[in-house]
Design a protein around this motif. Structure first.
Motif, short mmCIF file in Angstrom:
data_model
loop_
_atom_site.label_atom_id
_atom_site.label_comp_id
_atom_site.label_asym_id
_atom_site.label_seq_id
_atom_site.Cartn_x
_atom_site.Cartn_y
_atom_site.Cartn_z
N THR A 99 0.84 -1.21 0.00
CA THR A 99 0.00 0.00 0.00
C THR A 99 0.87 1.25 0.00
OG1 THR A 99 -0.12 -0.13 2.42
CG2 THR A 99 -2.01 -1.00 1.18
N GLY A 100 2.04 1.17 0.68
CA GLY A 100 2.93 2.32 0.77
C GLY A 100 3.57 2.70 -0.55
N PHE A 146 -5.26 6.95 3.52
CA PHE A 146 -4.86 6.77 4.91
C PHE A 146 -5.94 6.01 5.68
CE2 PHE A 146 -4.62 9.01 9.19
CZ PHE A 146 -3.53 8.31 9.64
N ILE A 175 1.64 3.25 9.25
CA ILE A 175 0.57 3.15 10.24
C ILE A 175 1.00 2.23 11.38
CG2 ILE A 175 -1.76 2.23 10.60
CD1 ILE A 175 -2.34 3.47 7.73
N ILE A 176 1.66 1.11 11.05
CA ILE A 176 2.13 0.19 12.10
C ILE A 176 3.19 0.89 12.96
CG2 ILE A 176 3.38 -1.98 12.55
CD1 ILE A 176 2.05 -3.03 9.90
N VAL A 193 -6.18 2.26 4.52
CA VAL A 193 -5.06 1.42 4.97
C VAL A 193 -5.15 1.22 6.48
CG1 VAL A 193 -2.55 1.17 5.07
CG2 VAL A 193 -3.58 2.20 3.06
N ASN A 201 1.60 3.37 15.23
CA ASN A 201 0.96 2.75 16.39
C ASN A 201 1.99 2.44 17.47
OD1 ASN A 201 -1.60 2.84 15.50
ND2 ASN A 201 -1.65 0.75 14.71
N GLY A 240 -3.12 11.87 5.57
CA GLY A 240 -2.18 10.86 6.07
C GLY A 240 -1.64 10.07 4.91
N VAL A 241 -0.57 9.34 5.17
CA VAL A 241 0.04 8.53 4.13
C VAL A 241 -0.62 7.16 4.14
CG1 VAL A 241 2.19 7.61 3.23
CG2 VAL A 241 2.21 9.75 4.48
N CYS A 277 -0.03 4.11 3.88
CA CYS A 277 1.06 3.14 3.88
C CYS A 277 0.99 2.33 5.17
CB CYS A 277 2.40 3.88 3.80
SG CYS A 277 3.84 2.91 4.24
N ALA A 278 0.85 1.00 5.03
CA ALA A 278 0.64 0.14 6.20
C ALA A 278 1.81 0.22 7.18
CB ALA A 278 0.43 -1.30 5.74
N ILE A 279 3.03 0.26 6.65
CA ILE A 279 4.20 0.28 7.54
C ILE A 279 4.21 1.57 8.36
CG2 ILE A 279 6.75 0.31 7.59
CD1 ILE A 279 5.46 -2.43 6.92
N SER A 285 1.77 8.84 12.56
CA SER A 285 2.18 7.95 11.49
C SER A 285 3.33 8.55 10.70
CB SER A 285 1.02 7.67 10.55
OG SER A 285 0.02 6.97 11.23
N CYS A 286 4.37 7.79 10.55
CA CYS A 286 5.52 8.27 9.79
C CYS A 286 6.28 7.08 9.21
CB CYS A 286 6.45 9.09 10.66
SG CYS A 286 7.78 9.85 9.75
N CYS A 287 6.86 7.27 8.02
CA CYS A 287 7.62 6.17 7.41
C CYS A 287 8.94 5.98 8.14
CB CYS A 287 7.89 6.46 5.94
SG CYS A 287 6.41 6.33 4.95
N THR A 299 -5.39 -2.42 8.03
CA THR A 299 -4.25 -2.81 8.87
C THR A 299 -4.72 -3.20 10.27
OG1 THR A 299 -2.82 -1.29 7.65
CG2 THR A 299 -2.00 -2.07 9.76
#
Lengths: 368, 88
Positions: free
Chosen positions: A329-330, A337, B76-77, A340, B80, B69-70, B72-74, B86-88, A344
């Motif tokens: 997804t990224g 947002f 978001i993980i 996802v 958390n 927001g982005v 992107c699952a990573i 949320s940040c890459c 997730t």
């Protein structure tokens, strides 16, 4: 907010002047004029640039692939030439300049810390503030007689065009998404067509993004390989060494295929796989692999008459494909947002549990 | 083939009474969520929105809101794990 952008006139400063011509084959001499010497970008990319592009797609030196920000030229620009704004990721600059053959223009490179336009806009480094600052410190009012700059459309999540106008006197026009459309955009009187304004995510783009997914999964692959080796080596007694290696490699294949499915096959076939959620697409891939594995289990020595281990594999494989698909997804151009976040939060606990149960079952199959 | 993502989740909102019809939202949206109709912006297909925030940032009249927001699952993980952001 407005006062944040209302900065005083700044002294002339062009970091691009500091480049070393011997080490920058992408620059072809200087343009001189009111602003001293301004590096001229080559409008062709050479083999070194192409190798650089391959390397960053493999994740090599990706975090430090940038050029000095500042003012550059292409061709022989004058006071009425258009001004294009871009990010300082080298790959972005390469893509832009090779689409500007026979065009005379000024190029403003914003300091995005080596990140592409869209991601930098999302992260806030390609910002309204940075654009206004560049207009002021590069003395654009003295460089050109017109009052227009062309921004890439994809910087819009970070740049408010109306604020640029209010605080710099320059009208910021959003150009096309793709550098390849810039010439058409300019020739069309700075009007973009619907197509120029619409983001695409074709098979070629998706495939180009898969090598880095595989590179990022090397660690996972290694852990899987070592785990299978340990599994086979624990009660390794009467086996020959070659049999141990053979069993390990054959036992590793289904897991490696799962990782590659999540990293390459799902991203490549993305719109053709049913379901909207990426986790669901990955799970479907994992289930198909499970079925294939069950059909072929007699060919895998480890799994012959070892039902517990077969179940363990059938838990771990979909966990891997689901998580890796979710991870993609990224890299896409269209996942929201909220979407996802939703999938997730829903999927992650299930994936984790399935993987843990798989590992426990594998250990149990050894002990029982 | 057109990509379609999860429906009915986007936080995008357009307050039509605040819109003055400048057209910036139509221009910047990479998924063509907006159109101009009778001099005002309108949403064609909300489900195409990826919440990049370009429209809201470029609206001089604060007629658009979206939780940016982005996707992107990573990110978001990771977000958390380190307290919500949320940040890459």
């Amino acid at each position: 907010m407005v006062s944040d952008f209302n900065m005083p006139d700044l002294n002339y400063f062009n970091q691009a002047e500091t480049i070393d011509l011997k080490r920058t084959p992408w620059v072809n001499g200087y343009v001189s004029g009111t602003h001293g010497r301004i590096p001229r970008l080559r409008t062709i990319v050479d083999n070194k640039d192409k190798i650089g592009a391959i390397k960053v797609h493999l994740g090599i030196g990706r975090d430090n692939y940038m050029i000095p920000p500042g003012l550059y030229a292409v061709g022989n620009p004058n006071k009425s030439s258009p001004i294009l704004v871009t990010a300082n990721y080298k790959l972005t600059v390469d893509t832009l300049r090779c689409n500007l053959l026979n065009l005379d223009a000024w190029i403003i490179v914003v300091d995005t810390k080596g990140i592409n336009v869209w991601c930098a806009a999302g992260k806030g480094t390609f910002s309204t503030y940075e654009v206004i600052k560049k207009i002021k410190e590069l003395k654009l009012k003295e460089l050109v007689s017109h009052r227009t700059i062309i921004l890439p459309q994809l910087c819009a999540p970070g740049v408010a065009a109306y604020q640029v106008l209010r605080n710099s006197g320059f009208k910021a026009v959003f150009g096309p998404i793709k550098a390849g459309d810039i010439r058409g955009f300019i020739d069309n009187g700075m009007k973009a067509t619907e197509e120029m304004r619409t983001i695409s995510f074709g098979a070629a783009s998706r495939l180009l993004l898969t090598p880095i997914e595989v590179v990022h999964s090397f660690k996972v692959l290694l852990i899987m390989l070592v785990s299978v080796l340990i599994y086979n080596a624990v009660d390794y007694s009467s086996f020959y060494q070659s049999a141990l290696i053979m069993n390990t490699l054959i036992g590793f294949v289904p897991l490696a295929v799962a990782v590659l499915t999540g990293c390459i096959i799902v991203p490549f076939l993305l719109p053709f796989i049913p379901f909207r959620a990426f986790a669901a697409k990955g799970l479907l891939g994992g289930i198909i692999l499970d079925i294939v594995l069950i059909l072929l289990k007699d060919n895998i020595i480890m799994l012959q008459s070892n039902l517990l281990l077969l179940i363990a594999y059938c838990m771990i494989i979909p966990s891997a494909t689901t998580l890796l698909s979710l991870n993609f997804t990224g890299s896409t151009t269209y996942t929201s947002f909220s979407g996802v976040k939703k999938e997730t939060k829903l999927t992650l606990p299930i994936v984790k549990s399935a993987a843990v149960i798989g590992v426990i079952l594998a250990i149990a199959s050894k002990l029982l | 083939m057109k990509h379609k993502y999860i429906r009915n989740v986007t936080t995008l909102e357009l307050k039509k009474d605040k819109c003055k019809g400048c057209g910036f939202c139509v221009e910047v949206c990479p998924h063509r969520v907006f159109v101009m109709e009778n001099g005002r912006a309108d949403i064609v297909d909300k489900n195409r929105c990826m919440e990049c925030g370009a429209c809201a940032l470029n609206c001089p009249f604060e007629a658009i809101t979206v939780e940016v927001g982005v996707g992107c699952a990573i990110a978001i993980i990771n977000g958390n794990n380190n307290g919500g952001k949320s940040c890459c």
